[in-house]
Scaffold this motif. Structure first.
Motif, PDB file in Angstrom:
ATOM      1  N   ASN A  52       0.853  -1.188   0.000  1.00  0.00           N
ATOM      2  CA  ASN A  52       0.000   0.000   0.000  1.00  0.00           C
ATOM      3  C   ASN A  52       0.894   1.245   0.000  1.00  0.00           C
ATOM      4  OD1 ASN A  52       0.835   0.512   2.685  1.00  0.00           O
ATOM      5  ND2 ASN A  52      -0.935  -0.536   3.559  1.00  0.00           N
ATOM      6  N   ARG A  53       0.291   2.385   0.106  1.00  0.00           N
ATOM      7  CA  ARG A  53       1.065   3.628  -0.023  1.00  0.00           C
ATOM      8  C   ARG A  53       2.147   3.774   1.036  1.00  0.00           C
ATOM      9  NH1 ARG A  53      -2.997   8.501   1.121  1.00  0.00           N
ATOM     10  NH2 ARG A  53      -4.356   7.286  -0.254  1.00  0.00           N
ATOM     11  N   TYR A  54       2.037   3.018   2.141  1.00  0.00           N
ATOM     12  CA  TYR A  54       2.988   3.152   3.237  1.00  0.00           C
ATOM     13  C   TYR A  54       4.165   2.179   3.154  1.00  0.00           C
ATOM     14  CZ  TYR A  54      -0.981   5.724   5.117  1.00  0.00           C
ATOM     15  OH  TYR A  54      -2.030   6.610   5.288  1.00  0.00           O
ATOM     16  N   GLY A  55       4.049   1.151   2.314  1.00  0.00           N
ATOM     17  CA  GLY A  55       5.145   0.204   2.217  1.00  0.00           C
ATOM     18  C   GLY A  55       4.671  -1.204   1.934  1.00  0.00           C
ATOM     19  N   VAL A  56       5.540  -2.175   2.227  1.00  0.00           N
ATOM     20  CA  VAL A  56       5.234  -3.594   2.068  1.00  0.00           C
ATOM     21  C   VAL A  56       5.101  -4.202   3.464  1.00  0.00           C
ATOM     22  CG1 VAL A  56       6.075  -5.820   1.224  1.00  0.00           C
ATOM     23  CG2 VAL A  56       6.490  -3.735  -0.111  1.00  0.00           C
ATOM     24  N   PHE A  57       3.998  -4.899   3.690  1.00  0.00           N
ATOM     25  CA  PHE A  57       3.717  -5.439   5.014  1.00  0.00           C
ATOM     26  C   PHE A  57       3.561  -6.947   4.979  1.00  0.00           C
ATOM     27  CE2 PHE A  57       2.442  -1.056   5.070  1.00  0.00           C
ATOM     28  CZ  PHE A  57       2.752  -0.611   6.346  1.00  0.00           C
ATOM     29  N   ALA A  58       3.995  -7.610   6.055  1.00  0.00           N
ATOM     30  CA  ALA A  58       3.740  -9.031   6.238  1.00  0.00           C
ATOM     31  C   ALA A  58       2.404  -9.172   6.973  1.00  0.00           C
ATOM     32  CB  ALA A  58       4.881  -9.673   7.013  1.00  0.00           C
ATOM     33  N   ARG A  59       2.107 -10.359   7.441  1.00  0.00           N
ATOM     34  CA  ARG A  59       0.772 -10.662   7.985  1.00  0.00           C
ATOM     35  C   ARG A  59       0.346  -9.747   9.130  1.00  0.00           C
ATOM     36  NH1 ARG A  59      -3.755 -11.368   8.726  1.00  0.00           N
ATOM     37  NH2 ARG A  59      -5.017 -13.245   8.743  1.00  0.00           N
ATOM     38  N   SER A  60       1.240  -9.375  10.004  1.00  0.00           N
ATOM     39  CA  SER A  60       0.853  -8.619  11.204  1.00  0.00           C
ATOM     40  C   SER A  60       0.541  -7.157  10.917  1.00  0.00           C
ATOM     41  CB  SER A  60       1.965  -8.694  12.250  1.00  0.00           C
ATOM     42  OG  SER A  60       3.093  -7.961  11.815  1.00  0.00           O
ATOM     43  N   HIS A  61       1.188  -6.577   9.930  1.00  0.00           N
ATOM     44  CA  HIS A  61       1.030  -5.160   9.578  1.00  0.00           C
ATOM     45  C   HIS A  61       1.457  -4.214  10.696  1.00  0.00           C
ATOM     46  CE1 HIS A  61      -1.594  -5.226   5.779  1.00  0.00           C
ATOM     47  NE2 HIS A  61      -1.096  -6.429   5.962  1.00  0.00           N
ATOM     48  N   GLY A  85      -2.534   4.926  -4.458  1.00  0.00           N
ATOM     49  CA  GLY A  85      -3.630   5.695  -3.867  1.00  0.00           C
ATOM     50  C   GLY A  85      -4.147   5.009  -2.621  1.00  0.00           C
ATOM     51  N   ASP A  86      -5.463   4.724  -2.588  1.00  0.00           N
ATOM     52  CA  ASP A  86      -6.068   4.045  -1.443  1.00  0.00           C
ATOM     53  C   ASP A  86      -6.090   2.531  -1.600  1.00  0.00           C
ATOM     54  OD1 ASP A  86      -6.641   6.413  -0.041  1.00  0.00           O
ATOM     55  OD2 ASP A  86      -8.505   6.708  -1.163  1.00  0.00           O
ATOM     56  N   LEU A  87      -5.533   2.030  -2.681  1.00  0.00           N
ATOM     57  CA  LEU A  87      -5.529   0.587  -2.909  1.00  0.00           C
ATOM     58  C   LEU A  87      -4.520  -0.113  -2.006  1.00  0.00           C
ATOM     59  CD1 LEU A  87      -5.655   0.326  -6.806  1.00  0.00           C
ATOM     60  CD2 LEU A  87      -7.570   0.176  -5.204  1.00  0.00           C
ATOM     61  N   GLU A  88      -4.916  -1.262  -1.473  1.00  0.00           N
ATOM     62  CA  GLU A  88      -4.018  -2.136  -0.718  1.00  0.00           C
ATOM     63  C   GLU A  88      -4.047  -3.500  -1.404  1.00  0.00           C
ATOM     64  OE1 GLU A  88      -3.759  -1.206   3.746  1.00  0.00           O
ATOM     65  OE2 GLU A  88      -5.888  -1.031   3.268  1.00  0.00           O
ATOM     66  N   VAL A  89      -2.916  -3.882  -1.956  1.00  0.00           N
ATOM     67  CA  VAL A  89      -2.832  -5.078  -2.790  1.00  0.00           C
ATOM     68  C   VAL A  89      -2.281  -6.239  -1.959  1.00  0.00           C
ATOM     69  CG1 VAL A  89      -1.862  -6.064  -4.895  1.00  0.00           C
ATOM     70  CG2 VAL A  89      -2.432  -3.616  -4.810  1.00  0.00           C
TER      71      VAL A  89
END
Length: 233
Positions: A52-61, A85-89
């Protein structure tokens, strides 16, 4: 926390691979009745990662991931972050081998869901945005439209569960051919984030996880199809 983790996916009541931490949907008959179209996809054996716009996250976020097996995703994110944008892939990151090795993958990140604010996007929108961002989606096994019954779905899911992965699956420890990890079924239409447990269900094979607490010390990079020997293709 700057990002919300992926919603918990409840198991089918006939899923054999549940653990003490898992949840089972005992009201699935009612949920299925309300859904017009179902999409069945292969559950891949990787790490649940989110871009997402903030970075790459693993399961815990809890914070952006800095693990070595997400480096390739962080490099891709650097080129995509202004387009999200507001998308989280959300997708399965197959860069590190877990319990299953795949002989026919040609990418490391397979998208299975996209969230936008408080809404999970439809499967058609997931495919659209994944293509736009140049990511493949997880393998689609079937699309079913009403009328369907829970009994018929159970037969289909159990049959798919006995088959190998579309990407040719092998036990990462023994090297022997094995069945796919499982099946994920979702509502083809979009739905609110808070309603996730009523729209997405999974089947996981028994005894699937074979990694332990030392996995991260000895992990191995998965090989893409062009790196595999011809006898495994």
């Amino acid at each position: 926390m700057i990002s919300r983790k992926y919603s918990r996916t409840y198991h089918y009541p006939f899923s054999p691979g549940t653990t003490s931490d898992d949840r089972i949907n005992y009201h699935i008959q009612e949920d299925i009745f309300r859904i017009q179209t179902l999409v069945h996809t292969e559950k891949l054996d990787g790490e649940n990662n989110c871009l997402n716009r903030y970075g790459v996250f693993a399961r815990s976020h809890a914070a952006p991931s800095e693990t070595p097996w997400t480096r390739h995703l962080r490099e891709r994110w650097a080129t995509l972050r202004h387009d999200l944008g507001d998308l989280e892939v959300f997708g399965e990151n197959l860069y590190a081998v877990h319990s299953i090795s795949y002989a026919r993958i040609d990418a490391y990140f397979y998208v299975f869901a996209i969230r936008e604010n408080d809404q999970w996007l439809s499967w058609e929108e997931v495919q659209f945005y994944a293509h736009l961002l140049d990511f493949p989606t997880v393998p689609e096994l079937a699309i079913q439209t009403q009328p369907f019954t829970m009994a018929a779905i159970e037969v289909d899911v159990n049959q798919w569960a006995t088959q190998p992965s579309i990407f040719s699956s092998y036990d990462a420890h023994s090297g022997e051919p094995c069945t796919r990890e499982g099946i994920v079924t979702r509502n083809a239409n979009g739905f609110p984030v808070d309603e996730h447990s009523h729209h997405v269900f999974k089947y996981v094979r028994k005894g699937h996880v074979k990694t332990d607490e030392h996995w991260t010390r000895n992990w191995q990079r998965a090989r893409l199809i062009h790196e595999q020997s011809t006898d495994l293709r």
